[in-house]
Design an enzyme around this catalytic site. Structure first.
Site, mmCIF file in Angstrom:
data_model
loop_
_atom_site.group_PDB
_atom_site.id
_atom_site.type_symbol
_atom_site.label_atom_id
_atom_site.label_comp_id
_atom_site.label_asym_id
_atom_site.label_seq_id
_atom_site.Cartn_x
_atom_site.Cartn_y
_atom_site.Cartn_z
ATOM 1 N N ARG A 1 5.743 -12.931 9.430
ATOM 2 C CA ARG A 1 6.433 -11.699 9.055
ATOM 3 C C ARG A 1 7.789 -11.592 9.737
ATOM 4 N NH1 ARG A 1 4.146 -6.449 9.393
ATOM 5 N NH2 ARG A 1 2.308 -7.222 8.374
ATOM 6 N N LYS B 1 4.618 0.715 9.347
ATOM 7 C CA LYS B 1 4.712 2.015 8.683
ATOM 8 C C LYS B 1 4.104 3.114 9.540
ATOM 9 C CE LYS B 1 3.186 0.128 4.837
ATOM 10 N NZ LYS B 1 2.603 -0.058 3.502
ATOM 11 N N GLU C 1 0.873 -1.164 0.000
ATOM 12 C CA GLU C 1 0.000 0.000 0.000
ATOM 13 C C GLU C 1 0.919 1.225 0.000
ATOM 14 O OE1 GLU C 1 -2.619 0.226 3.376
ATOM 15 O OE2 GLU C 1 -3.528 2.077 2.630
HETATM 16 P P1 ATP Z 1 3.068 -2.381 7.951
HETATM 17 O O1 ATP Z 1 2.311 -3.234 8.932
HETATM 18 O O2 ATP Z 1 4.505 -2.254 8.234
HETATM 19 O O3 ATP Z 1 2.420 -1.070 7.715
HETATM 20 P P2 ATP Z 1 1.770 -3.589 5.822
HETATM 21 O O4 ATP Z 1 1.596 -5.063 5.888
HETATM 22 O O5 ATP Z 1 0.600 -2.740 6.152
HETATM 23 O O6 ATP Z 1 3.034 -3.188 6.620
HETATM 24 P P3 ATP Z 1 1.765 -3.404 3.018
HETATM 25 O O7 ATP Z 1 2.136 -2.247 2.192
HETATM 26 O O8 ATP Z 1 0.345 -3.812 3.061
HETATM 27 O O9 ATP Z 1 2.295 -3.111 4.449
HETATM 28 O O10 ATP Z 1 2.677 -4.657 2.693
HETATM 29 C C1 ATP Z 1 3.004 -5.137 1.431
HETATM 30 C C2 ATP Z 1 3.419 -6.564 1.571
HETATM 31 O O11 ATP Z 1 4.548 -6.674 2.432
HETATM 32 C C3 ATP Z 1 2.316 -7.415 2.163
HETATM 33 O O12 ATP Z 1 2.196 -8.595 1.405
HETATM 34 C C4 ATP Z 1 2.794 -7.695 3.556
HETATM 35 O O13 ATP Z 1 2.340 -8.940 4.007
HETATM 36 C C5 ATP Z 1 4.310 -7.668 3.404
HETATM 37 N N1 ATP Z 1 4.964 -7.312 4.653
HETATM 38 C C6 ATP Z 1 4.757 -6.203 5.394
HETATM 39 N N2 ATP Z 1 5.490 -6.238 6.520
HETATM 40 C C7 ATP Z 1 6.191 -7.393 6.491
HETATM 41 C C8 ATP Z 1 7.125 -8.028 7.382
HETATM 42 N N3 ATP Z 1 7.504 -7.442 8.529
HETATM 43 N N4 ATP Z 1 7.645 -9.215 7.023
HETATM 44 C C9 ATP Z 1 7.284 -9.792 5.870
HETATM 45 N N5 ATP Z 1 6.411 -9.270 4.992
HETATM 46 C C10 ATP Z 1 5.865 -8.082 5.295
HETATM 47 MG MG MG Z 2 -1.147 -2.269 5.567
#
Ligand code: ATP
Ligand code: MG
Length: 552
Positions: free
Chosen positions: A260, A270, A35
């Site tokens: 993760r 984020k 995102e």
């Molecule tokens: P955050 O929780 O840090 O805001 P998010 O999951 O909301 O991260 P996205 O932009 O939705 O962020 O993530 C894009 C991809 O990266 C998704 O498929 C998510 O599962 C993966 N991802 C995010 N954080 C991690 C992590 N710590 N380890 C592995 N994969 C991750």
């Molecule tokens: Mg997210």
């Protein structure tokens, strides 16, 4: 790069079985779907390496797709940085970046399809009512009074939602599944909400926006994804992912969840990283203390070190916390291979060689990288007055101090042996000059008379030194697990700026993206702020300091 992720894991086993079974005509197609509401962090690197890595290893494809379905939090700046970060990590954007917002029309017609099947309805309840009626883990939900609206009215109202007749929150479109499902995600989830907001790509075309669970599977399906790999928190959403795609009878990827990446001494979400930036705890998203990919790059991390680290953490189903020490060891291992060895003095004190001719300048050849012959050699300039590091001198050193002290002899790297005769102090009793004599027979930094000189010091000729600012970094957080109280947990010494550092003139030509080892100190790189007028270097990571340990 292929080798980096080769060791097998449960996702590879699934893929290999699918290939054996002839699923998807032998196609492998993954995606990385961020995102665009912040910069990517090292957790995302794991997802990138897994998805792009699998595509590479199985001759498949991987899409970088922006999940830009929420107009409120997303910005173009983030889109740009994410594209840069994925490319920097070493992966090809073979299809170019894709955008979920390009599928808004198709998602809308899928919603109509669902309404026509009697599987979706417009709900007039407020957000609070919907939440209250959803029930809990122990209590089933309560049906909405609008749940049995007829199809014609639903189509009519949904069209009006789209056409901007209603205000934000006045109505939503919900899937009609099961209000008493033990899985709360299946209790008639919202699939469209009204948001009168401008979108970074579709402008004001839409005032209804799809919810994540609805949109995500559709995006995967539209792109022909075969394996939709996500993190564990989506496990409970998988039945919903499957429900939507089955009801619509469209291409149906397989969702697979893995744990993760978490890192000690680091926050990863984020939202938290954004608050560090917004509240000025760090200078920017790419502050070298941030675990963002742009921060790590600016700090001097190589893409390979991050890929190696991610690979070593494995692909597993159980949540855990990885050790930052593992990341740093991958970093040192890679930088050891590729960095140019140079001399630098961060805390200079002058050393005068009293028996060395006043105007004389000598040139010594220095090997750029003992691990890589092709890196060649460079010249270093030597003269009567040099700088050494203050920490390399003690007036009355203990036995185990193998550096310089009065009456002691050390080797000046590449140059000569020198012996300290005396020191000059100022009124405050601080040493301002170390006076030595040199042994002309030790040219090149060795002698054949069998005498033992244990310490080797780096040095910089006073006349030829360049001045630089060096920024030293330490962990941003004091606590190993800063997630909960991260804003109260900032390390006041996470950055130390040294303004009066002396470096080899060679480093005037330092370039972004190149790696240097300041010998005996650590790995360094030019900062983004580097200019010829203001040369700024970042410390990436230290070498191990055995003296520090002995002192403890
Ligand atoms: P955050 O929780 O840090 O805001 P998010 O999951 O909301 O991260 P996205 O932009 O939705 O962020 O993530 C894009 C991809 O990266 C998704 O498929 C998510 O599962 C993966 N991802 C995010 N954080 C991690 C992590 N710590 N380890 C592995 N994969 C991750
Ligand atoms: Mg997210």
């Amino acid at each position: 790069m292929n080798k980096e992720l080769k060791s097998t894991n449960f996702i590879r086993e699934i893929i290999e079985q699918d290939l054996k079974d002839g699923k998807n005509n032998g196609r492998i197609h993954t995606r990385f779907p961020p995102e665009p509401n912040g910069y990517l962090h090292i957790g995302h690197a794991k997802s990138i390496c897994i998805n792009f890595g699998l595509a590479k290893d199985y001759n498949g494809k991987c899409n970088l797709r922006f999940d830009d379905t929420n107009p409120v939090k997303e910005e173009k700046e983030f889109v740009q940085s994410i594209i840069e970060d994925v490319a920097w990590l070493g992966f090809d954007l073979n299809n170019g970046p894709l955008f979920a917002s390009d599928y808004f029309d198709q998602m809308y017609s899928y919603a109509i399809q669902l309404i026509k099947k009697g599987k979706a309805y417009v709900d007039d309840q407020s957000g609070d009512q919907i939440r209250d009626n959803r029930g809990t883990l122990n209590k089933p939900g309560v049906d909405s009074p609008f749940r049995d609206r007829n199809i014609k009215d639903n189509l009519d109202l949904f069209l009006k939602m789209k056409n901007g007749v209603f205000k934000n929150g006045e109505k939503v479109l919900r899937a009609k599944i099961d209000m008493s499902s033990p899985n709360i995600n299946l209790r008639d989830p919202i699939i469209y909400r009204i948001l009168h907001s401008e979108h970074h790509r579709t402008g004001n075309k839409w005032c209804i926006y799809p919810m994540y669970d609805w949109a995500h599977g559709l995006e995967d399906s539209i792109e022909g994804i075969t394996h939709s790999i996500c993190t564990l928190e989506f496990e409970d959403h998988r039945p919903l992912y499957n429900w939507f795609l089955s009801e619509l009878e469209v291409h149906h990827p397989r969702q697979i969840e893995f744990a993760r990446l978490n890192l000690n001494y680091t926050v990863m979400s984020k939202r938290k990283l954004k608050s560090l930036v917004d509240r000025n705890y760090v200078a920017s998203w790419d502050d070298p203390r941030m675990p963002t990919l742009s921060g790590l790059r600016r700090r001097g991390y190589s893409p390979k070190s991050i890929r190696d680290f991610v690979s070593k953490t494995g692909v597993v189903k159980r949540n855990g916390v990885s050790d930052i020490a593992l990341l740093e060891s991958c970093l040192r291992e890679d930088l050891n291979q590729r960095s140019t060895r140079v001399m630098a003095v961060l805390d200079p004190v002058k050393l005068v060689i009293t028996n060395y001719p006043k105007k004389k300048v000598e040139k010594f050849k220095a090997v750029n990288n003992p691990e890589d012959e092709s890196a060649g050699k460079r010249e270093v300039l030597f003269s009567r007055e040099i700088y050494i590091d203050r920490s390399d001198f003690m007036e009355n050193p203990p036995k185990k101090f193998f550096r310089l002290g009065v009456g002691r002899e050390v080797r000046l790297k590449h140059a000569y042996y020198v012996t300290c005769e005396s020191v000059v102090k100022n009124d405050a009793n601080e040493i301002i000059e170390i006076r030595c004599t040199y042994d002309p027979e030790s040219r090149g930094g060795w002698s054949n008379d069998g005498r033992k000189v244990k310490g080797t010091l780096q040095w910089i000729s006073v006349e030829h030194a360049i001045n630089a600012e060096v920024r030293l970094y330490d962990s941003l957080f004091l606590d190993e697990n800063p997630e909960k109280t991260f804003l109260d947990n900032i390390n006041p010494e996470s950055i130390i700026i040294k303004k009066n550092c002396k470096l080899e003139p060679y480093l005037q030509n330092a370039k972004l993206g190149e790696f240097y080892q300041f010998i005996r100190i650590g790995y360094f790189c030019a900062d983004n702020d580097f200019t010829l007028e203001n040369m700024v270097f970042n410390k990436t990571v230290g070498l191990r300091d055995t003296w520090g340990k002995k002192q403890k």
